[in-house]
Scaffold this active site. Structure first.
Site, short mmCIF file in Angstrom:
data_model
loop_
_atom_site.label_atom_id
_atom_site.label_comp_id
_atom_site.label_asym_id
_atom_site.label_seq_id
_atom_site.Cartn_x
_atom_site.Cartn_y
_atom_site.Cartn_z
N HIS A 42 39.61 53.06 46.11
CA HIS A 42 39.50 54.26 47.39
C HIS A 42 40.48 54.91 46.84
O HIS A 42 41.52 54.97 47.89
CB HIS A 42 39.58 53.58 49.01
CG HIS A 42 38.43 52.50 48.43
ND1 HIS A 42 38.04 51.15 47.90
CD2 HIS A 42 37.09 52.68 49.05
CE1 HIS A 42 36.62 51.00 48.04
NE2 HIS A 42 36.34 51.75 48.31
N HIS A 275 35.97 59.25 48.13
CA HIS A 275 36.24 57.69 49.24
C HIS A 275 36.14 56.17 48.73
O HIS A 275 37.62 55.67 48.76
CB HIS A 275 35.33 57.03 49.82
CG HIS A 275 34.92 56.24 50.80
ND1 HIS A 275 35.77 55.65 51.73
CD2 HIS A 275 34.84 55.00 50.70
CE1 HIS A 275 35.03 54.36 52.19
NE2 HIS A 275 34.63 53.88 51.27
N GLU A 426 33.66 37.18 71.20
CA GLU A 426 33.62 36.13 70.34
C GLU A 426 34.11 36.99 69.51
O GLU A 426 35.02 36.37 69.10
CB GLU A 426 32.10 36.09 70.52
CG GLU A 426 31.04 34.83 71.40
CD GLU A 426 30.68 35.33 72.61
OE1 GLU A 426 30.60 36.96 72.32
OE2 GLU A 426 30.50 34.86 73.69
N HIS A 487 20.15 28.73 72.62
CA HIS A 487 21.65 27.81 73.36
C HIS A 487 21.98 26.45 72.52
O HIS A 487 22.95 25.93 73.05
CB HIS A 487 22.05 27.60 74.72
CG HIS A 487 22.27 28.69 75.50
ND1 HIS A 487 20.84 30.02 75.43
CD2 HIS A 487 22.66 29.02 76.02
CE1 HIS A 487 22.09 30.65 76.04
NE2 HIS A 487 22.76 30.70 76.58
C1 LIG Z 1 32.23 45.66 58.60
C2 LIG Z 1 32.43 46.56 57.15
N1 LIG Z 1 31.16 46.99 56.81
C3 LIG Z 1 31.21 47.96 55.43
C4 LIG Z 1 32.20 47.99 55.05
C5 LIG Z 1 32.49 48.92 53.75
N2 LIG Z 1 32.70 50.51 53.59
C6 LIG Z 1 34.62 49.84 52.99
S1 LIG Z 1 34.97 51.79 54.05
C7 LIG Z 1 33.52 51.98 54.27
C8 LIG Z 1 33.21 53.28 54.90
C9 LIG Z 1 34.65 53.24 56.27
O1 LIG Z 1 34.95 55.19 56.01
P1 LIG Z 1 36.02 55.50 56.80
O2 LIG Z 1 36.76 54.15 58.13
O3 LIG Z 1 36.01 56.42 57.67
O4 LIG Z 1 37.40 55.46 55.78
P2 LIG Z 1 37.28 56.73 54.92
O5 LIG Z 1 35.93 56.96 53.65
O6 LIG Z 1 37.96 57.80 55.68
O7 LIG Z 1 38.06 56.42 53.64
C10 LIG Z 1 32.40 51.02 54.49
C11 LIG Z 1 31.08 51.09 54.85
C12 LIG Z 1 33.46 47.70 55.26
N3 LIG Z 1 34.59 47.37 53.89
N4 LIG Z 1 33.08 46.26 55.94
#
Ligand SMILES: Cc1ncc(C[n+]2csc(CCOP(=O)(O)OP(=O)(O)O)c2C)c(N)n1
Ligand SMILES: [Mg+2]
Length: 678
Positions: A42, A275, A426, A487
């Site tokens: 990334h 990204h 939680e 539960h």
């Molecule tokens: C809980 C979770 N869901 C999905 C992902 C997959 N994922 C990684 S980065 C991302 C998008 C994140 O967007 P942002 O925080 O704005 O990062 P940017 O594109 O700006 O680097 C996703 C959906 C993840 N890492 N964790």
């Protein structure tokens, strides 16, 4: 002393603007080059956050690059863990990660895994990647800092005094977890927590406008955070905002840094295309040209290395000053200084195991949640760092430490307690417990077993990053009765056992509970989950039955006789049913062995010799009794074994009725055995 009155803001010497720009571009292109070489990763996030990272490295973070575990270091967590190359580039400039590691990004055996891993990367504070988990973990770290500061700081010798910084992205803020964690942090007034929000308005599918149009600033303000808006590429603005945040005394801070993802990339900047994949050779080269940067891969100007050599000297100087403060504290309060040193070394107090209580045999007995509370309190007397709480269920989970030092609840602005009201949160609780553990405490978090589902990702992260987190799950089966299937856990034991490194311990009586706690506290490289009952269980006579210390082998022979031909294996509350069945079988002239199996995973780690001694392969007439699904018992049951369990959801009815309907009576089990083909 009020915890939030102790403040020491810190901003290091200013850096020449041209040099600062060079540092930013070094971080920007080291990150982009790392991703390009790996062929995956990334680049956008690190390129967009390079200016923020420059400020953190040159002026803000107080760490000791020569001792990444220095107890009073500022904590820095990259919650937007996909931007891991940002962290690795920083660690390289500090001299913690060699260049070779950056070139091995995401490769087998490297210390630069795809997402930051606390156990693998020196200088990485928390494993992050599941979005918002790092943010919630950082709340635990900030809370630990305040709790320890109030315990051990003395006027003039404020040896616990650091900030916790976290970079979070749009994804972190979209996740519900960030809401839970921010809500608690705001409530607790954790003013030394400073979150920098990389607000680039881009996530994977495109503009955040597609799915995320809430007013984040207003949300955080409503949660009692101090919110600032800045241009995340203006290093002076970043510095000023952090200084302002450091001087907040009654609220955590969110710095909303408006950034451009992949800043510097000619066509991909500001787009989702940057990204999660390499920029491509052409785009990367054009980006370097556009910023007047040499095209050479992994280029670091000599002046940048020179600057960090000198900066390291300043940081080590700060560290030495701290050593002197600790030495001064040792003179005025040897106990406090000793505790800090002990915590820093992650050592439990000498003789702590002697605090383990034992329980007399008792037919009526008590629920294991109740004995759990007693045992936890007994260990709490000698282990000051045993801290934690429940997600608004403490009266039910019995997880309040009522005596000994610090035996009150932490409260907003006042942190000298050891009990925490996590509120009904939680998921945040799980991560905060991990953050407390990463900071050196021995934390626990409690809720009903069925709500483990709400915090499962945090339990997985505890195991992945080897936290000594203790998760207490009471009301552990359909025996909860009238509350009904919502539960009544059924698949939860199997689900917990499925998490690598986590050990699920389901003790059968008060003495096994004592051993279970002793086991969990002593287990310093992985988390433990305790499954405890709501209903009373007899306390076994250990003169008649084997010692509960057998729990340390995961499973042990509780009751036996020469020539045993039927093997009854049970966990927790069902051990008593197994013993009842054994009496009936023996009355009928059968020879029986009863095995208590509080921890299946731990039993699996024993030698083949031991396992064969407990469960001889020739003994195939086996009955496993557990109030949950069958999954996970196949190996022990073999082809002929009978499973007495619950493979469907429960029902709302009194416990006694359920026991009958589900066949958890000695008569029903006897009938099954009679029909069995053994
Ligand atoms: C809980 C979770 N869901 C999905 C992902 C997959 N994922 C990684 S980065 C991302 C998008 C994140 O967007 P942002 O925080 O704005 O990062 P940017 O594109 O700006 O680097 C996703 C959906 C993840 N890492 N964790
Ligand atoms: Mg984004």
């Amino acid at each position: 002393m009020k915890g939030n009155t102790v403040m020491s803001s810190y901003v290091g010497p200013a850096v020449d603007a041209i040099l600062a720009e060079a540092i930013s571009n070094t971080i920007r292109f080291l990150s982009a080059d790392g991703v390009q070489k790996a062929g995956s990763g990334h680049p956008g996030m690190p390129m967009g956050c390079a200016d923020i990272a420059t400020v953190l490295m040159t002026r803000i973070l107080r760490i000791d690059p020569k001792d990444t575990k220095w107890f009073n270091r500022d904590r820095f967590v990259l919650s937007a863990g996909h931007g891991s190359m940002l962290l690795y580039s920083m660690l390289h400039l500090w001299g913690i990660l060699p260049m070779e590691e950056l070139k091995q990004f995401r490769q087998w055996g490297s210390r630069t895994p795809g997402h930051p891993e606390a156990t693998e990367v020196p200088g990485c504070e928390a494993t992050s990647g599941p979005l918002a988990a790092g943010f919630a973990t950082s709340v635990g770290m900030a809370l630990a800092e305040r709790m320890l500061a109030e315990r051990y700081n003395r006027p003039g010798d404020e040896v616990i005094d650091h900030f916790t910084y976290v970079i979070m992205g749009d994804g972190c803020n979209m996740e519900g977890l960030s809401q839970e964690a921010a809500s608690l942090a705001g409530h607790l007034k954790l003013s030394k927590l400073i979150a920098i929000y990389d607000d680039n308005e881009i996530s994977i599918e495109g503009s955040t406008d597609l799915a995320f149009t809430e007013n984040v600033n207003a949300r955080y303000e409503a949660l009692n955070w101090a919110v600032q808006d800045i241009d995340g590429h203006n290093r002076d603005a970043v510095t000023d905002a952090i200084l302002t945040a450091q001087n907040q005394t009654d609220r955590p801070s969110l710095i909303v840094a408006h950034t451009t993802i992949a800043k510097g990339a000619p066509t991909k900047a500001g787009t989702a295309a940057s990204h999660g994949e390499p920029l491509g050779e052409e785009e990367l080269l054009a980006a370097k040209q556009g910023l007047d940067w040499p095209s050479e891969d992994f280029y670091v100007p000599a002046e940048v290395y020179e600057y960090f050599e000198q900066r390291k000297g300043e940081l080590i100087g700060l560290r030495k000053k701290w050593n002197s403060s600790l030495a001064a504290l040792a003179k005025t309060d040897a106990e406090a200084a000793g505790q800090i040193k002990r915590l820093a070394a992650r050592k439990l107090p000498d003789g702590w195991e002697d605090a383990m209580p034992t329980f007399e045999p008792d037919e009526k007995g008590l629920a294991t949640r109740a004995s759990g509370g007693k045992v936890m309190n007994a260990f709490g007397e000698v282990i000051d760092e045993l801290v934690g709480g429940s997600a608004d269920l403490a009266p039910s989970t019995k997880t309040e430490i009522k005596s000994g030092k610090w035996a009150n609840f932490v409260a907003p602005g006042s942190y000298a307690g050891r009990n925490i009201h996590f509120g009904v949160r939680e998921h945040a609780m799980g991560n905060i417990v991990n953050g407390l553990a990463l900071h050196g405490l021995v934390p626990f978090g409690a809720t009903f077993m069925v709500f483990h589902d709400y915090m499962r990702p945090a339990v997985r992260l505890a195991a992945l990053q080897r936290c000594r987190s203790i998760f207490i799950y009471t009301h552990d089966s359909f025996y909860v009765g009238e509350d009904g299937p919502t539960h009544q856990p059924v698949e939860h034991f199997a689900a917990l056992r499925a998490i690598p490194r986590l050990h699920l311990v389901r003790p059968c009586d008060a003495n096994e509970v004592a051993q279970a706690w002793r086991y969990a506290i002593g287990r310093n490289n992985a988390p433990t989950a305790l499954a405890l009952t709501r209903q009373n269980l007899p306390t076994l006579d250990r003169e008649k039955y084997a010692s509960a210390e057998g729990l340390f082998k995961g499973g042990y022979i509780l009751s036996d006789e020469p020539g045993a031909e039927i093997l009854l294996i049970a966990t927790g509350s069902e051990v008593h049913l197994a013993l009842e069945v054994a009496v009936k079988l023996r009355d009928g002239g059968r020879k029986v062995r009863v095995v208590s199996m509080p921890c299946l995973e731990l039993f699996g780690e024993q030698t083949i010799k031991y396992r064969k001694a407990v469960l001889p392969p020739s003994l195939t007439k086996r009955v496993v009794i557990e109030a949950g699904i069958r999954l996970g018992w196949g190996d022990i049951l073999g082809r002929k074994g009978i499973f007495v369990g619950r493979d469907d959801f429960g029902n709302s009815a009194p416990q006694k009725v359920l026991v009958k309907h589900y066949g958890f009576t000695a008569e029903a089990v006897m009938e099954k055995i009679a029909k069995a083909k053994f």
